[in-house]
Design an enzyme around this catalytic site. Structure first.
Site, PDB file in Angstrom:
ATOM      1  N   CYS A   1      -8.229  -5.088  31.338  1.00 49.11           N
ATOM      2  CA  CYS A   1      -6.588  -5.217  32.417  1.00 49.11           C
ATOM      3  C   CYS A   1      -7.247  -6.789  32.304  1.00 49.11           C
ATOM      4  O   CYS A   1      -8.289  -7.334  32.245  1.00 49.11           O
ATOM      5  CB  CYS A   1      -7.448  -4.757  33.738  1.00 49.11           C
ATOM      6  SG  CYS A   1      -6.735  -5.844  35.173  1.00 49.11           S
TER       7      CYS A   1
ATOM      8  N   ASP B   1      -9.742  -0.221  30.203  1.00 49.14           N
ATOM      9  CA  ASP B   1      -8.401   0.493  30.138  1.00 49.14           C
ATOM     10  C   ASP B   1      -8.742   1.391  28.714  1.00 49.14           C
ATOM     11  O   ASP B   1      -9.205   0.765  27.824  1.00 49.14           O
ATOM     12  CB  ASP B   1      -7.384  -0.517  30.212  1.00 49.14           C
ATOM     13  CG  ASP B   1      -7.356  -0.705  31.672  1.00 49.14           C
ATOM     14  OD1 ASP B   1      -7.374   0.098  32.251  1.00 49.14           O
ATOM     15  OD2 ASP B   1      -6.464  -2.096  31.401  1.00 49.14           O
TER      16      ASP B   1
ATOM     17  N   VAL C   1       1.396   1.837   6.856  1.00 49.70           N
ATOM     18  CA  VAL C   1       0.125   1.396   7.226  1.00 49.70           C
ATOM     19  C   VAL C   1      -0.807   2.491   6.761  1.00 49.70           C
ATOM     20  O   VAL C   1      -1.045   3.588   6.664  1.00 49.70           O
ATOM     21  CB  VAL C   1       0.112   1.417   8.606  1.00 49.70           C
ATOM     22  CG1 VAL C   1       0.221   2.943   9.868  1.00 49.70           C
ATOM     23  CG2 VAL C   1      -0.580  -0.045   8.884  1.00 49.70           C
ATOM     24  N   GLU C   2      -2.016   1.037   6.640  1.00 51.85           N
ATOM     25  CA  GLU C   2      -2.763   2.009   5.466  1.00 51.85           C
ATOM     26  C   GLU C   2      -3.477   2.265   6.879  1.00 51.85           C
ATOM     27  O   GLU C   2      -4.019   1.947   7.836  1.00 51.85           O
ATOM     28  CB  GLU C   2      -3.542   1.090   4.656  1.00 51.85           C
ATOM     29  CG  GLU C   2      -4.526   1.621   3.911  1.00 51.85           C
ATOM     30  CD  GLU C   2      -6.447   1.119   4.968  1.00 51.85           C
ATOM     31  OE1 GLU C   2      -6.671   2.782   4.948  1.00 51.85           O
ATOM     32  OE2 GLU C   2      -6.374  -0.135   5.440  1.00 51.85           O
ATOM     33  N   SER C   3      -4.954   3.645   6.947  1.00 52.97           N
ATOM     34  CA  SER C   3      -5.155   3.791   8.335  1.00 52.97           C
ATOM     35  C   SER C   3      -6.473   3.551   8.270  1.00 52.97           C
ATOM     36  O   SER C   3      -6.611   2.732  10.004  1.00 52.97           O
ATOM     37  CB  SER C   3      -5.778   5.638   8.789  1.00 52.97           C
ATOM     38  OG  SER C   3      -6.507   6.045   6.993  1.00 52.97           O
TER      39      SER C   3
ATOM     40  N   HIS D   1      -0.921  -2.651  29.685  1.00 50.57           N
ATOM     41  CA  HIS D   1      -0.770  -1.471  29.359  1.00 50.57           C
ATOM     42  C   HIS D   1       0.479  -1.449  28.286  1.00 50.57           C
ATOM     43  O   HIS D   1       1.223  -1.682  27.499  1.00 50.57           O
ATOM     44  CB  HIS D   1      -1.176  -0.439  30.091  1.00 50.57           C
ATOM     45  CG  HIS D   1      -1.561   0.226  31.078  1.00 50.57           C
ATOM     46  ND1 HIS D   1      -1.613   0.563  32.364  1.00 50.57           N
ATOM     47  CD2 HIS D   1      -2.826  -0.004  30.721  1.00 50.57           C
ATOM     48  CE1 HIS D   1      -3.309   1.110  32.108  1.00 50.57           C
ATOM     49  NE2 HIS D   1      -4.646   0.650  31.619  1.00 50.57           N
ATOM     50  N   GLU D   2       1.396  -1.929  29.573  1.00 55.57           N
ATOM     51  CA  GLU D   2       3.026  -1.920  28.988  1.00 55.57           C
ATOM     52  C   GLU D   2       3.071  -2.939  27.398  1.00 55.57           C
ATOM     53  O   GLU D   2       3.314  -2.312  26.666  1.00 55.57           O
ATOM     54  CB  GLU D   2       4.158  -2.108  30.074  1.00 55.57           C
ATOM     55  CG  GLU D   2       3.975  -1.627  30.842  1.00 55.57           C
ATOM     56  CD  GLU D   2       3.052  -1.218  31.894  1.00 55.57           C
ATOM     57  OE1 GLU D   2       3.151  -1.034  33.180  1.00 55.57           O
ATOM     58  OE2 GLU D   2       1.853  -2.547  32.649  1.00 55.57           O
TER      59      GLU D   2
END
Length: 162
Positions: free
Chosen positions: A53, A60, A75-77, A94-95
């Site tokens: 936060c 969070d 995307v490579e994991s 968060h947003e």
């Protein structure tokens, strides 16, 4: 997998990769999609996402769901795992975290379609579940993104795991 598909991957297979605790988008890596003629979803579930936060510096926790229809790149994991881990000491709402993740993945892959949904655990009795999506402009995926955005939460799940 063709050997030339691996040329740009520096993290996969490395035994001692440093885990960076600050936001680091440059860790993301992509490789060629060998089936660009097909529409198909790739889905990732990351149940151990952590950020801070920006006001209280409290942690969070979230599960991040990433789904996309690739175009020329995937995307490579392992790089995605390290990228998500880099939010660990990153202070943001968060947003914003979800929008940043979505935009970074669009920049990396230029997918046909992408969505990122964060299911954050409650703090102060409220959970926040931001949703981001993208559809390639001027294509049917742009219309798909609009439709999914307007309808993504018509039937909310039962919240019993938080």
């Amino acid at each position: 997998m063709r050997p030339e598909d691996l040329n740009d991957l520096s993290l996969l297979g490395q035994k001692s990769v440093p885990y960076i605790f600050e936001y680091q988008p440059e860790v993301l890596e992509a490789f060629p999609n060998r089936h660009p003629e097909n529409d198909y979803f790739v889905k990732f579930n990351a149940p151990e996402f952590t950020s801070l936060c920006p006001i209280t510096n409290q942690p969070d926790f979230a599960t991040i769901y990433i789904s996309y229809i690739p175009d020329e790149k995937l995307v490579e994991s392992k790089s995605l795992k390290l990228y998500l881990f880099s939010f660990r000491n990153h202070g943001d709402f968060h947003e914003n975290c979800i929008n940043v993740i979505g935009k970074d993945l669009v920049k990396l892959m230029e997918p046909r379609y992408l969505e990122v949904w964060g299911k954050f655990t409650p703090r102060g009795g409220i959970s926040i579940d931001p949703y981001y999506n993208y559809g390639k402009p001027g294509t049917k995926y742009e219309q798909m993104a609009e439709h999914r955005l307007f309808n993504h939460d018509l039937y909310p799940e039962t919240i019993d795991n938080r």
